[in-house]
Write a protein that holds these residues in place. Structure first.
Motif, PDB file in Angstrom:
ATOM      1  N   THR A  76       0.915  -1.127   0.010  1.00  0.00           N
ATOM      2  CA  THR A  76      -0.060  -0.041   0.095  1.00  0.00           C
ATOM      3  C   THR A  76       0.930   1.291  -0.016  1.00  0.00           C
ATOM      4  O   THR A  76       2.099   1.138   0.363  1.00  0.00           O
ATOM      5  CB  THR A  76      -0.831   0.031   1.156  1.00  0.00           C
ATOM      6  N   ASP A  77       0.389   2.291  -0.492  1.00  0.00           N
ATOM      7  CA  ASP A  77       1.047   3.730  -0.472  1.00  0.00           C
ATOM      8  C   ASP A  77       0.774   4.066   0.896  1.00  0.00           C
ATOM      9  O   ASP A  77       0.132   3.548   1.727  1.00  0.00           O
ATOM     10  CB  ASP A  77       0.669   4.363  -1.667  1.00  0.00           C
ATOM     11  N   PRO A  78       1.465   5.444   1.140  1.00  0.00           N
ATOM     12  CA  PRO A  78       1.291   5.958   2.641  1.00  0.00           C
ATOM     13  C   PRO A  78      -0.345   6.304   2.907  1.00  0.00           C
ATOM     14  O   PRO A  78      -0.561   6.372   4.082  1.00  0.00           O
ATOM     15  CB  PRO A  78       1.977   7.260   2.465  1.00  0.00           C
ATOM     16  N   ASP A  79      -1.192   6.257   2.160  1.00  0.00           N
ATOM     17  CA  ASP A  79      -2.616   6.801   2.256  1.00  0.00           C
ATOM     18  C   ASP A  79      -3.201   5.265   2.652  1.00  0.00           C
ATOM     19  O   ASP A  79      -4.299   5.273   2.960  1.00  0.00           O
ATOM     20  CB  ASP A  79      -3.157   7.447   1.387  1.00  0.00           C
ATOM     21  N   GLY A  80      -2.690   4.246   1.964  1.00  0.00           N
ATOM     22  CA  GLY A  80      -3.608   2.875   1.917  1.00  0.00           C
ATOM     23  C   GLY A  80      -3.970   2.642   0.534  1.00  0.00           C
ATOM     24  O   GLY A  80      -4.745   1.631   0.592  1.00  0.00           O
ATOM     25  N   ASN A  81      -3.786   3.270  -0.246  1.00  0.00           N
ATOM     26  CA  ASN A  81      -4.127   2.861  -1.789  1.00  0.00           C
ATOM     27  C   ASN A  81      -3.626   1.511  -1.915  1.00  0.00           C
ATOM     28  O   ASN A  81      -2.163   1.371  -1.625  1.00  0.00           O
ATOM     29  CB  ASN A  81      -3.961   3.780  -2.653  1.00  0.00           C
TER      30      ASN A  81
END
Length: 142
Positions: A116-121
């Protein structure tokens, strides 16, 4: 007429943090980082070897019809690689928290890993060994 998918907008809460993640940890190339639309900063990044880029922006969503997607709500974004073990080693060495590869079936195209990316995508990385020598769209056409 042919249509090509070349840019996907990804909702993030902090453009600088997302840019740093995709550029330094994922190895994406920064194509654009500027105010393209008045009042709207756009950062466009492309994975190495890809014909499709990511677009990160703050006010870009105002230009699209419909609701504004929330950061962390995109899942199923998929990168394809010819060697998942090599990709795992590269992403891990760059500091990406990526799962171990999982082979769901013996056939090519059935091995995945996730991060995941830092936002949770949510991202998956799919191995297509055939891609080492043949573009996928040529390999899967009858």
């Amino acid at each position: 007429m042919e249509y090509t998918l070349e840019v996907i907008g990804v909702p993030v809460s902090d453009i600088d943090r997302a840019k740093e993640f995709y550029e330094t940890k994922c190895g994406f190339h920064v194509d654009i980082d500027e105010e393209v639309i008045p009042g709207a900063r756009v950062v466009q990044l492309t994975p190495p070897g890809s014909g499709c880029s990511l677009m990160l922006g703050d006010a870009i969503w105002d230009t699209f019809p419909g609701p504004t997607p929330e950061p962390g709500t995109y899942h199923g974004l998929t990168l394809c690689v010819p060697d998942i073990k090599q990709a795992h080693a590269e992403l891990t060495s760059r500091g990406v928290d990526v799962t171990e590869p999982v082979q769901y079936a013996e056939r090519d195209g059935a091995t995945f890993m996730y991060f995941t990316d830092p936002d949770g995508n949510g991202w998956s990385v799919q191995e297509y060994r055939v891609r080492a020598g043949t573009p996928l769209r040529e390999a899967i056409r009858p």
